[in-house]
Design a protein around this motif. Structure first.
Motif, PDB file in Angstrom:
ATOM      1  N   ARG A 248      20.652  80.245  74.598  1.00  0.00           N
ATOM      2  CA  ARG A 248      19.482  79.366  74.505  1.00  0.00           C
ATOM      3  C   ARG A 248      19.885  77.907  74.692  1.00  0.00           C
ATOM      4  O   ARG A 248      19.195  77.133  75.348  1.00  0.00           O
ATOM      5  N   ILE A 249      21.023  77.521  74.118  1.00  0.00           N
ATOM      6  CA  ILE A 249      21.511  76.157  74.292  1.00  0.00           C
ATOM      7  C   ILE A 249      21.838  75.893  75.756  1.00  0.00           C
ATOM      8  O   ILE A 249      21.494  74.848  76.314  1.00  0.00           O
ATOM      9  N   ALA A 250      22.475  76.862  76.395  1.00  0.00           N
ATOM     10  CA  ALA A 250      22.824  76.699  77.811  1.00  0.00           C
ATOM     11  C   ALA A 250      21.576  76.604  78.679  1.00  0.00           C
ATOM     12  O   ALA A 250      21.523  75.815  79.633  1.00  0.00           O
ATOM     13  N   GLU A 251      20.551  77.390  78.368  1.00  0.00           N
ATOM     14  CA  GLU A 251      19.304  77.359  79.136  1.00  0.00           C
ATOM     15  C   GLU A 251      18.615  76.004  79.039  1.00  0.00           C
ATOM     16  O   GLU A 251      17.949  75.559  79.976  1.00  0.00           O
ATOM     17  N   ALA A 252      18.750  75.353  77.884  1.00  0.00           N
ATOM     18  CA  ALA A 252      18.058  74.081  77.662  1.00  0.00           C
ATOM     19  C   ALA A 252      18.617  72.966  78.530  1.00  0.00           C
ATOM     20  O   ALA A 252      17.913  71.998  78.832  1.00  0.00           O
ATOM     21  N   ILE A 253      19.882  73.095  78.938  1.00  0.00           N
ATOM     22  CA  ILE A 253      20.533  71.992  79.641  1.00  0.00           C
ATOM     23  C   ILE A 253      21.111  72.403  80.989  1.00  0.00           C
ATOM     24  O   ILE A 253      20.948  71.698  81.983  1.00  0.00           O
TER      25      ILE A 253
ATOM     26  N   LEU B 149      24.961  79.628  87.267  1.00  0.00           N
ATOM     27  CA  LEU B 149      26.296  79.097  87.515  1.00  0.00           C
ATOM     28  C   LEU B 149      27.237  79.471  86.373  1.00  0.00           C
ATOM     29  O   LEU B 149      28.391  79.843  86.610  1.00  0.00           O
ATOM     30  N   TYR B 150      26.744  79.383  85.141  1.00  0.00           N
ATOM     31  CA  TYR B 150      27.575  79.746  83.995  1.00  0.00           C
ATOM     32  C   TYR B 150      28.018  81.205  84.091  1.00  0.00           C
ATOM     33  O   TYR B 150      29.195  81.527  83.881  1.00  0.00           O
ATOM     34  N   GLU B 151      27.083  82.068  84.418  1.00  0.00           N
ATOM     35  CA  GLU B 151      27.388  83.499  84.431  1.00  0.00           C
ATOM     36  C   GLU B 151      28.305  83.879  85.588  1.00  0.00           C
ATOM     37  O   GLU B 151      28.947  84.932  85.561  1.00  0.00           O
ATOM     38  N   GLU B 152      28.378  83.046  86.621  1.00  0.00           N
ATOM     39  CA  GLU B 152      29.348  83.269  87.687  1.00  0.00           C
ATOM     40  C   GLU B 152      30.769  83.042  87.193  1.00  0.00           C
ATOM     41  O   GLU B 152      31.721  83.651  87.686  1.00  0.00           O
TER      42      GLU B 152
ATOM     43  N   ARG C  72      30.026  82.235  74.886  1.00  0.00           N
ATOM     44  CA  ARG C  72      30.869  81.958  73.724  1.00  0.00           C
ATOM     45  C   ARG C  72      30.890  80.457  73.463  1.00  0.00           C
ATOM     46  O   ARG C  72      30.753  79.649  74.384  1.00  0.00           O
ATOM     47  N   GLU C  73      31.105  80.108  72.205  1.00  0.00           N
ATOM     48  CA  GLU C  73      31.004  78.714  71.770  1.00  0.00           C
ATOM     49  C   GLU C  73      31.838  77.749  72.618  1.00  0.00           C
ATOM     50  O   GLU C  73      31.306  76.794  73.185  1.00  0.00           O
ATOM     51  N   ASN C  74      33.127  77.978  72.716  1.00  0.00           N
ATOM     52  CA  ASN C  74      33.982  77.044  73.439  1.00  0.00           C
ATOM     53  C   ASN C  74      33.627  76.954  74.915  1.00  0.00           C
ATOM     54  O   ASN C  74      33.675  75.872  75.515  1.00  0.00           O
ATOM     55  N   ASP C  75      33.275  78.101  75.509  1.00  0.00           N
ATOM     56  CA  ASP C  75      32.916  78.105  76.928  1.00  0.00           C
ATOM     57  C   ASP C  75      31.635  77.307  77.169  1.00  0.00           C
ATOM     58  O   ASP C  75      31.550  76.520  78.122  1.00  0.00           O
ATOM     59  N   VAL C  76      30.629  77.512  76.318  1.00  0.00           N
ATOM     60  CA  VAL C  76      29.359  76.803  76.485  1.00  0.00           C
ATOM     61  C   VAL C  76      29.547  75.307  76.248  1.00  0.00           C
ATOM     62  O   VAL C  76      29.019  74.468  76.997  1.00  0.00           O
ATOM     63  N   LEU C  77      30.298  74.949  75.209  1.00  0.00           N
ATOM     64  CA  LEU C  77      30.535  73.536  74.931  1.00  0.00           C
ATOM     65  C   LEU C  77      31.243  72.853  76.091  1.00  0.00           C
ATOM     66  O   LEU C  77      30.873  71.737  76.491  1.00  0.00           O
ATOM     67  N   PHE C  78      32.259  73.507  76.650  1.00  0.00           N
ATOM     68  CA  PHE C  78      32.965  72.919  77.793  1.00  0.00           C
ATOM     69  C   PHE C  78      32.032  72.792  78.988  1.00  0.00           C
ATOM     70  O   PHE C  78      31.980  71.746  79.647  1.00  0.00           O
ATOM     71  N   PHE C  79      31.287  73.854  79.272  1.00  0.00           N
ATOM     72  CA  PHE C  79      30.396  73.878  80.436  1.00  0.00           C
ATOM     73  C   PHE C  79      29.350  72.766  80.373  1.00  0.00           C
ATOM     74  O   PHE C  79      29.069  72.109  81.377  1.00  0.00           O
ATOM     75  N   LEU C  80      28.773  72.538  79.198  1.00  0.00           N
ATOM     76  CA  LEU C  80      27.685  71.573  79.064  1.00  0.00           C
ATOM     77  C   LEU C  80      28.151  70.156  78.778  1.00  0.00           C
ATOM     78  O   LEU C  80      27.400  69.203  78.997  1.00  0.00           O
TER      79      LEU C  80
END
Length: 317
Positions: free
Chosen positions: A46-51, A56-59, A65-73
């Motif tokens: 949900r956090i990733a969808e908001a921003i 692209l993330y799923e590719e 996961r927390e660290n992956d999403v934080l780095f990505f965003l």
């Protein structure tokens, strides 16, 4: 104003505002996960969808996961909507036109970029995510505050601010659409999300001071779309955008047909919001209202590009 200068100023305003919006949302949503009954992966999605761009993330990653999403965003410079990418884009635009704005603004933004570029994902957890994102908000607010304090009120200033307010208007819509994706069966439990939404724009205290107590998605949406006195609502942002376009016309001392059309379009958008009644925003109508606002923001962005930017260069957000 030369088209390259106008384009850079407009995107400095948009990208710095976008970076602050992302930092605000990440701060609130990050901590909201502790109150949410969803599984951890669903919360991070949900956090990733908001921003960000989930496709692209799923590719790149197998799971949310927390660290992956934080780095990505936050720190992924190859992801065009990350906070680092937004700051870098603002810095690159400012570097091209440093003579148009006070040197202190360049020093502030360049120093911020160099610091952020050196941050690692592990450091965010170590220094506490709240403290980290609070620091990002403060640094970006310092840039905007410095601009307010020392920038000459000329065409450059109004172009910078028009980009900032158009971005802010669009951000409101995207935030509301993000929270609106909560499944209907969980709607009654969405109190935490609506409070988080208000806090992400710094509007919780203003909402209370105005005597409003409808903390449903509909009530918060009415506030963030229609309120004229709070500076992070769609109505306030579009009115400010229109005002800065008019000030640019006044500074130029002449009437430009393309600019006049853009001003009329902005005035129409602001007026239509002004005519909306609270009862016009309900659970059943919210999506169509937000979709229309998103389309309006797109049209305004294209109108500015058509008026001020070089026609052979396509500009995208």
């Amino acid at each position: 104003m030369l088209d390259r200068i106008a384009e850079c100023l407009f995107w400095i305003g948009r990208y710095t505002e976008r970076a602050e919006n992302h930092a605000r949302l990440l701060d609130v949503y990050y901590h909201l996960r502790e109150e949410d009954g969803e599984e951890a992966e669903a919360t991070w999605r949900r956090i990733a969808e908001a921003i960000g761009d989930c496709a692209l993330y799923e590719e790149r990653y197998e799971a949310y996961r927390e660290n992956d999403v934080l780095f990505f965003l936050t720190l992924d410079w190859t992801q065009p909507n990350s906070i680092l990418s937004c700051v870098e884009q603002a810095r690159n635009n400012l570097k091209k036109i440093r003579e148009q704005l006070p040197a202190e603004l360049w020093n502030l933004l360049n120093g911020f970029y160099l610091w952020l570029k050196g941050v690692r994902t592990e450091e965010i957890s170590q220094m506490s995510p709240h403290g980290f994102f609070q620091g990002l908000k403060e640094r970006l607010a310092a840039f905007q505050g410095m601009a307010v304090s020392i920038a000459l009120r000329d065409e450059s200033w109004h172009m910078l601010e028009s980009g900032r307010y158009l971005e802010r208007s669009e951000n409101v819509v995207r935030l509301l659409r993000s929270v609106g994706r909560i499944a209907p069966e969980r709607r009654k439990g969405a109190y935490g999300y609506t409070v988080a939404l208000l806090k992400s724009v710094g509007g919780y205290e203003a909402f209370r001071r105005l005597g409003q107590d409808d903390l449903t998605l509909e009530g918060v949406s009415r506030f963030l779309v229609l309120q004229e006195a709070f500076p992070r609502t769609a109505h306030f942002s579009l009115a400010a955008f229109e005002r800065h376009l008019k000030d640019m016309r006044r500074e130029s001392g002449k009437s430009v047909p393309a600019l006049d059309r853009t001003i009329r379009l902005a005035g129409k958008a602001r007026s239509e919001l002004g005519w909306l009644d609270r009862d016009d925003i309900t659970f059943d109508t919210l999506n169509s209202v937000l979709q229309q606002l998103l389309e309006t923001n797109r049209q305004l962005g294209e109108a500015v590009a058509g008026t001020f930017f070089s026609p052979e260069r396509e500009v995208t957000a």
